[in-house]
Design a protein around this motif. Sequence first.
Motif, PDB file in Angstrom:
ATOM      1  N   PHE A1093      17.376  -6.006   0.245  1.00  0.00           N
ATOM      2  CA  PHE A1093      18.003  -5.938   1.502  1.00  0.00           C
ATOM      3  C   PHE A1093      17.912  -4.431   2.034  1.00  0.00           C
ATOM      4  O   PHE A1093      17.887  -4.194   3.331  1.00  0.00           O
ATOM      5  CB  PHE A1093      19.581  -6.109   1.219  1.00  0.00           C
ATOM      6  CG  PHE A1093      20.538  -6.029   2.213  1.00  0.00           C
ATOM      7  CD1 PHE A1093      20.760  -6.538   3.429  1.00  0.00           C
ATOM      8  CD2 PHE A1093      21.272  -4.796   2.135  1.00  0.00           C
ATOM      9  CE1 PHE A1093      21.624  -6.236   4.612  1.00  0.00           C
ATOM     10  CE2 PHE A1093      21.990  -4.117   3.189  1.00  0.00           C
ATOM     11  CZ  PHE A1093      22.378  -5.139   4.418  1.00  0.00           C
ATOM     12  N   TYR A1094      18.023  -3.588   1.255  1.00  0.00           N
ATOM     13  CA  TYR A1094      17.884  -2.044   1.576  1.00  0.00           C
ATOM     14  C   TYR A1094      16.382  -1.506   1.946  1.00  0.00           C
ATOM     15  O   TYR A1094      16.107  -0.855   2.895  1.00  0.00           O
ATOM     16  CB  TYR A1094      18.345  -1.227   0.463  1.00  0.00           C
ATOM     17  CG  TYR A1094      19.932  -1.056   0.265  1.00  0.00           C
ATOM     18  CD1 TYR A1094      20.633  -0.682   1.390  1.00  0.00           C
ATOM     19  CD2 TYR A1094      20.395  -1.593  -0.786  1.00  0.00           C
ATOM     20  CE1 TYR A1094      22.040  -0.625   1.176  1.00  0.00           C
ATOM     21  CE2 TYR A1094      21.790  -1.625  -1.024  1.00  0.00           C
ATOM     22  CZ  TYR A1094      22.733  -1.234  -0.001  1.00  0.00           C
ATOM     23  OH  TYR A1094      23.854  -1.174  -0.032  1.00  0.00           O
ATOM     24  N   LEU A1095      15.525  -2.400   1.273  1.00  0.00           N
ATOM     25  CA  LEU A1095      14.032  -1.776   1.742  1.00  0.00           C
ATOM     26  C   LEU A1095      13.205  -3.304   1.657  1.00  0.00           C
ATOM     27  O   LEU A1095      12.537  -3.638   0.714  1.00  0.00           O
ATOM     28  CB  LEU A1095      13.519  -0.996   0.432  1.00  0.00           C
ATOM     29  CG  LEU A1095      14.057   0.324   0.515  1.00  0.00           C
ATOM     30  CD1 LEU A1095      13.384   0.954  -0.810  1.00  0.00           C
ATOM     31  CD2 LEU A1095      13.732   1.150   1.601  1.00  0.00           C
ATOM     32  N   PRO A1096      13.362  -3.900   2.779  1.00  0.00           N
ATOM     33  CA  PRO A1096      12.862  -5.393   3.094  1.00  0.00           C
ATOM     34  C   PRO A1096      11.485  -5.231   3.093  1.00  0.00           C
ATOM     35  O   PRO A1096      10.872  -6.380   2.736  1.00  0.00           O
ATOM     36  CB  PRO A1096      13.336  -5.665   4.452  1.00  0.00           C
ATOM     37  CG  PRO A1096      13.743  -4.468   5.049  1.00  0.00           C
ATOM     38  CD  PRO A1096      14.193  -3.502   4.076  1.00  0.00           C
ATOM     39  N   ASN A1097      10.554  -4.132   3.326  1.00  0.00           N
ATOM     40  CA  ASN A1097       9.272  -3.975   3.334  1.00  0.00           C
ATOM     41  C   ASN A1097       8.440  -3.271   2.259  1.00  0.00           C
ATOM     42  O   ASN A1097       7.630  -2.479   2.302  1.00  0.00           O
ATOM     43  CB  ASN A1097       9.028  -3.305   4.946  1.00  0.00           C
ATOM     44  CG  ASN A1097       9.435  -4.308   5.861  1.00  0.00           C
ATOM     45  OD1 ASN A1097       9.163  -5.594   5.863  1.00  0.00           O
ATOM     46  ND2 ASN A1097      10.026  -3.679   6.923  1.00  0.00           N
ATOM     47  N   ASP A1098       9.171  -3.087   1.225  1.00  0.00           N
ATOM     48  CA  ASP A1098       8.704  -2.197   0.048  1.00  0.00           C
ATOM     49  C   ASP A1098       7.879  -3.129  -0.785  1.00  0.00           C
ATOM     50  O   ASP A1098       8.488  -4.034  -1.259  1.00  0.00           O
ATOM     51  CB  ASP A1098       9.776  -1.524  -0.651  1.00  0.00           C
ATOM     52  CG  ASP A1098       9.112  -0.583  -1.796  1.00  0.00           C
ATOM     53  OD1 ASP A1098       8.697  -1.267  -2.614  1.00  0.00           O
ATOM     54  OD2 ASP A1098       9.200   0.746  -1.563  1.00  0.00           O
ATOM     55  N   SER A1099       6.627  -3.160  -0.929  1.00  0.00           N
ATOM     56  CA  SER A1099       5.953  -4.337  -1.754  1.00  0.00           C
ATOM     57  C   SER A1099       6.228  -4.037  -3.251  1.00  0.00           C
ATOM     58  O   SER A1099       6.164  -5.171  -3.784  1.00  0.00           O
ATOM     59  CB  SER A1099       4.334  -3.627  -1.705  1.00  0.00           C
ATOM     60  OG  SER A1099       3.898  -2.622  -2.082  1.00  0.00           O
ATOM     61  N   TYR A1100       6.724  -3.014  -3.576  1.00  0.00           N
ATOM     62  CA  TYR A1100       6.955  -3.133  -5.145  1.00  0.00           C
ATOM     63  C   TYR A1100       8.280  -3.662  -5.260  1.00  0.00           C
ATOM     64  O   TYR A1100       8.305  -4.420  -6.492  1.00  0.00           O
ATOM     65  CB  TYR A1100       7.059  -1.398  -5.630  1.00  0.00           C
ATOM     66  CG  TYR A1100       5.735  -0.759  -5.630  1.00  0.00           C
ATOM     67  CD1 TYR A1100       4.914  -0.801  -6.640  1.00  0.00           C
ATOM     68  CD2 TYR A1100       5.277   0.084  -4.312  1.00  0.00           C
ATOM     69  CE1 TYR A1100       3.658  -0.134  -6.524  1.00  0.00           C
ATOM     70  CE2 TYR A1100       4.220   0.499  -4.446  1.00  0.00           C
ATOM     71  CZ  TYR A1100       3.225   0.608  -5.557  1.00  0.00           C
ATOM     72  OH  TYR A1100       1.944   1.023  -5.414  1.00  0.00           O
ATOM     73  N   ILE A1101       9.140  -3.501  -4.492  1.00  0.00           N
ATOM     74  CA  ILE A1101      10.406  -4.291  -4.630  1.00  0.00           C
ATOM     75  C   ILE A1101      10.264  -5.653  -4.465  1.00  0.00           C
ATOM     76  O   ILE A1101      10.803  -6.582  -5.012  1.00  0.00           O
ATOM     77  CB  ILE A1101      11.550  -3.761  -3.697  1.00  0.00           C
ATOM     78  CG1 ILE A1101      11.986  -2.401  -4.265  1.00  0.00           C
ATOM     79  CG2 ILE A1101      12.619  -4.525  -3.283  1.00  0.00           C
ATOM     80  CD1 ILE A1101      13.132  -1.697  -3.282  1.00  0.00           C
ATOM     81  N   LEU A1102       9.487  -6.181  -3.476  1.00  0.00           N
ATOM     82  CA  LEU A1102       9.344  -7.417  -3.256  1.00  0.00           C
ATOM     83  C   LEU A1102       8.366  -8.139  -4.515  1.00  0.00           C
ATOM     84  O   LEU A1102       8.636  -9.221  -4.789  1.00  0.00           O
ATOM     85  CB  LEU A1102       8.257  -7.756  -1.849  1.00  0.00           C
ATOM     86  CG  LEU A1102       9.103  -7.288  -0.573  1.00  0.00           C
ATOM     87  CD1 LEU A1102       8.142  -7.317   0.585  1.00  0.00           C
ATOM     88  CD2 LEU A1102       9.991  -8.436  -0.335  1.00  0.00           C
ATOM     89  N   ASP A1103       7.632  -7.429  -5.039  1.00  0.00           N
ATOM     90  CA  ASP A1103       7.070  -7.716  -6.213  1.00  0.00           C
ATOM     91  C   ASP A1103       8.033  -7.979  -7.534  1.00  0.00           C
ATOM     92  O   ASP A1103       7.833  -8.872  -8.226  1.00  0.00           O
ATOM     93  CB  ASP A1103       6.076  -6.733  -6.758  1.00  0.00           C
ATOM     94  CG  ASP A1103       5.245  -7.048  -8.044  1.00  0.00           C
ATOM     95  OD1 ASP A1103       4.649  -8.189  -7.856  1.00  0.00           O
ATOM     96  OD2 ASP A1103       5.443  -6.434  -8.887  1.00  0.00           O
TER      97      ASP A1103
END
Length: 1554
Positions: A1093-1103
Amino acid sequence: MDYRTLPVNKWDENHVRCWLESTGIKKEYVEKLHAGEVTGPVLMGLDDSFLRGIGMKEGQIHVLIRKRNELQQLQENAQQAKHSSTNTSGRTDAQADSVRPKNAPAQKTSTGDSCDPADKTSRDTPASTPGKKKRRSNNSQLKNTDEVLELSNCRPFRSQNTDFKYVKDKVLAPESGVNGLITPCHEYKSFATAAELNKNQLQSKFACEVIRFASACMNVRTNGTIHFGVMDSIEERGWKHGQIVGIEVKEREYYTDALDYIEKCFCESAQEIARKCIHPPVFVEVISKDSQEQKFVVEVDIEPMSSLVKNRFFEVYLPKYNEDSQKVTLTKDRALYQRLGAKSEPVKHNNLATFIHGLQDRDAQREKAELSSTAAHTEIYQNLGRKLSILLNDGKSYMDDSLRYILVINRCEKDNLNYINFLMHLNIFCVFDFDEDSNVSGLYSKYKEHHATRSYFLQDFSIESKTGNPPSQKHLCLFDQTSWIFCNGRSDFLGDEKPCDENTWIRTKKKYLKKAVTRICDEILPKRSFIVLFLLLSPVQKQLVDTFQEFYTEMNGAEYIVCISESRENYRKWANLAQASCSIETLEQCSIVGMKLSHVDATIQTMLPSTAQPRHLPVSTRGLCTLPSLEEEKLFSLEILCVDQCDDIKLDLLTEKEIQEIEQNFYRGRKIIWENFWLADKRRCGEIIEREACKDANKILDDILRGSELRHSVAKLKIFHHPGSGGSTIARQVLWKRRKDLRCAVIKATYSPATVCEHALAFREYEEKDISHCFPVLLLIEDYDEDYLEELKYELMDAVATRKINSPKPYFILMCCRRSNDPERLCKASPLDTVAVTHKLMDSEKSLFRAKLEKLKQTDVKPEFILTFVLMCEEFNEAYVRDFVGHILQDIDHSSRDTCLMRYVALLNFYVPNSYVSLSHCEAFLGLGVYTESQSRAYDFKSHLSEQARMIFIELRESTTYISSVRIIHCLVAKEILHQLSGNEPQSQLAMTLLQEKMLFENRFGREEFIKFIRDLFIRRAKRSRGDNTDTLFSPFIEHICKAEDCEKAIAVLKAAYELLGKDPFFAQQLARLNYNNEKFEDAEYWAGLAKFYLPNDSYILDTEGQVYRKWFSFTVDKMTQEDTPESIIQKIEMALKAMKCFRAAQQAAKAERDSMNNAGYFGEVEVGCRLLRFLSTVHVFSASPEGEHSELVKYLITDYIPKDIEKPWRRLHSHLKGLHQNLYNALEWISEDLSYFQTDKHQEKEEEDEKEEQIYNPRKWLKRQTDVYAKFFISTSLIEDSNSGPESQLMRRMNIYKSGGGSVTTILSFLTDKKEHRSAEKLEKILSFYTENPLRDRLEDNDLINYILCHITLACLAPGSGKLLPLQTLRELSIRFFKAKRPFPASAHFLLTLLYWPDEALDREPHPDKDEILNSALQTLKRLYDIKMKDVPTRKKRIYTHFFLGKGYGLSKIVHKTKIDKLISGSLDERRMKWLHGTVWNIFKIRDLLKRVSGWTTDRNLFIRGHTKAFPILPLHRDSVPPGNENVTFYLGFSFNGLVAFNIEVENNPIVS
């Protein structure tokens, strides 16, 4: 009842509690005093011993006693004021008000007195005036009586000093009666209403008050002053008695001319006497910080000299204004006035004779008083030299670099420039310069001859110090060069920045001054680390006073402000204006007034710790050159070590105690400083032990300087050391010894590599005539980041390359010193240029350490105070550390604040490398922030610590900002303290308590660093590559809690940190990881969603989100039972598909990230996909055939076929599952190509049992394994038979190739790493058999064709005589499609073109320009695709991999794979890598015999090679290996996915003319 409305002696314990809370002392002590029934009378009798008895600490006691004493004093003043004004009309309350306790508001009063002058005059005198409307409007501006007002002094009697000012709303002492006759009595009139009246009314009223007061004073023979514009009564309830308000003066003549009433009111014989006794009005300006309106207090002095008034009495008429006739009339009868108390009253008729009879006595008293007052007063001269020393050095008698100075200065005349040399030697942080000609003829013109500066205007400085650099660099430039701030324009500046007048300055510039001062005091320099020096060299402007007021406000007082003024007149004007903020007495305490500037200069220069002699550097001619401060400061990113370092120190000024302290600081654990070496050389302290590692480092350095066959412009010497083992000392010992032979400096790694590079080049070439023969520069870099070091190395190499200079020695030697928990492993990985320093002592070292310890003990040094050295002597033996710490902590007070601080610092120091806590944080935590009073100038942090804390804390100073900080002497001691002080309290609880310490988290100075250490404590993982012992999944602290306590505690503490640190999404990410690792999948899903929610485009968080579902899916599959329901199967498939969707989102996000290359999304998708295939194969609908094939599953996944049993239940899943094959294929292809680009053989020999990390340590092996799984589930013999030669059949053929290892570039090339070449060759021949026999006729798909050609090249490397091999020409014909077809192809297709179309001795006897076109197109496309791939990631992070080399021979046999060369190099993987790195592989005869050297040429440091006919640029492996100028060269040729690469470049000495 509110305590503020009661006298202190009436306070009960509840009143006292309220007052205590208002003082700011800690709540726990407030409660203890309340419980002890401390009432008002008890409070007044409290002493230190009682307060210590209840456990109160010194800082809190200091605050309480000081506040109590203030309260006591104010109570006494109130009583005195009450007593002295009992005869005045109800002024008691007003006077009590003016001296009320600071926390108490005005007490309610029932007096009926009015503060309006009109009312008072109508009552006291016959002149009455209207004005009630006006009075009401005035009331709206009255001040709140709760506010405590500061006392002010009256203007000195008879003084005409126009610089004297009153400050609005300060309070004068109460009105007074007769006091020794010479001391004037005072009477106040607010006069607010009267000042607004017309001329006649104003003059009559003014004359009435003056004449009544004057005649009273003359009759009792006392001096007196009547003040108009000072509150005289408090009927209006908004004012305080004696409060200075001022009045508007429209025409001064009105007041002066009003005294013409003297002739009308005094009898004729007394008129001349009255004129001489009543002095003309004095108009004293009333200044205010908040208001710009001009008001005055009008004062009239009465001086009845005995020679004038002797034997006389004075009766007067008083003028009064008649409202009806609008004329001034006089009273009917004359009256005789006298001073009674603080009032002027008429002498009653029946007392008249007595009063007149007493005149003779009064005349005698007056004569006597006048005689005693005229006795000569001898002026007492202050010891200004001592005062100057103490003020400038914060109480010390000498100067050191611990203090910085902020200079505030006005115009410096030419004559004064000769006497400001002391400023050249002060550690000046910034200058606020109000001289617009400073750059032309003032101080700046002289200062910049000696020092590097940065000039600003006020608005620029405010912005500069605010710019969004990272925290460590935010204010960096400000510390290394003096900032010169032109505060009121600059006359020689061509831009639009001209000087302006006072009003314009206030309107346009003052706000920027405020911002600049606030920023310095709030963000840049901590309290007590700097002194603000006002140097008043010319008449003072108001702007200078505004600057004082801003600093006074921001620094909470004048303790660290000093003013120097040779001219008393300049000082008086400054002080009178500055008193709006600060009392005159305080200003006098911090000022040096009347001392000649030349004397100030000479006095300060004697205090300097070092002489002003120049410093020197070695030059290549074996002489020396001078390095002025100005030139040195320009190279601000380097700490330069000179040949004569420290020789400027005045050794005679250093006492034995100071020398001993310098030595002991080092042995306690502080970093060694140059003074340690210097004093040892001078035999003023013991020698510094030289460890064996120091000799090793010097040997490596000698080898580097001697040069090798492969010359690098930038060489590296690495020192890895256990914390506290002396690695930093060894590095500095090497520098110290080499300072006369090399140019030596320490890099300040807070500056960018580009800046350091620029300065290093300038340093190398400074004062050198021939830059090709300069001394090498030895640069020390400590505790660096690996990326920073690599970037710096490349910057230096590029800079040298562009210089086009050639030297047999390296230009720069980077001595890299870094802490590591496993230095020996890192040394083993690179033995030729690395030294390991451990806690383990060699036998020869042990005797040296023991002897040194005995010597130190002989100088009465307790072992506790050189603890680090003692522990080093014991090799940091665990049991010894435990016992030693146990001994120190024996009687420690576990409940004290400093013990608590020890635990917090220990927690950080043990778990976070290089962590510390700023001194400012420690002071705030211990409640020492109140120590800003003048009496505590010699304040010392250590003196407020317990004995145990003093032993284990070491105070450090940050090398760039010199801000002090605290850490525990060694991380092993921190570990032991943590263990022993915790007792039964778990570390998670300690962390929780730390997170609740508001004092630490809200403290401004060093806040960013403190928050960074807290973040690292919770989320920084340990990595072997950084020198840690192991690689961890979480921070070592979180892993400890999970292991020693439980994961619930770890989750709780992470949650608390998440909330405290502003809901940091990376903490949410860690919570997700921690939860899924502990099989709490719902919680993990929640936290991953929050992070997303806070970082919708961070690849590491999406991973991480994908990993939640991957783990969840694996968990549910592993726990599956036989009775699994169709619904649960669907849920599991949906879980896997959800994970794959998240991973694909991570892939897309990673593409958009310019500064990183995150491929985890692809690996994650493949792992989930393969696991899903295995799961689907177990579902009863897709049960395997007796042969083990999953025909039904394959048919479902790749055709339109759907089994009846799942048609409806799985309707939401079909489209996703049928896309599974293509999605997995795309991900595998991407991974394969990615691995083709970059070096991945770092850990090929690492035995990794953990499959989770296999993708990191051996990604080629991981890809091979996953490809096998993928292919296995898409092979079906029955499907091939059913479809004959349809698309399904083609797919099956491809899957068979995939299963055999021929499906991607990476898996094909991995056959070359197989130790059994024969087996690999057979596998490749089998793969080729799956393809059509005539590929020229039967067209292959693009990817199949790439794999087909690469299989031939790979097979040719393994089995050159294989019958399956096609000739080179056929492969060229097949590959021409990649050039001719106008569609995009993968990078591997263009890579093949470079291999196949490179000139061949057999096929290309005649030049073919067309083939150059193919080569050129392929090379350009490879470069373009490589740039897209690399984005903005530095090349050092992803080193390109060279797959093939050009060998001797022709056809496919001329293509030699790197593994063939590797097999000819002996040694381990690390040793082989070092030989590649250092270029020693090219000395191996078998390799030289295998490869072909090709010819090329250099132009302007660029390398070229000729193809068939055309010249091609070629990438050198090492940029600095390209010789300068234009040369013919030879080299070995490599082929990579970034094009052609040149190895082992040599200048062609004997070219053969063709």
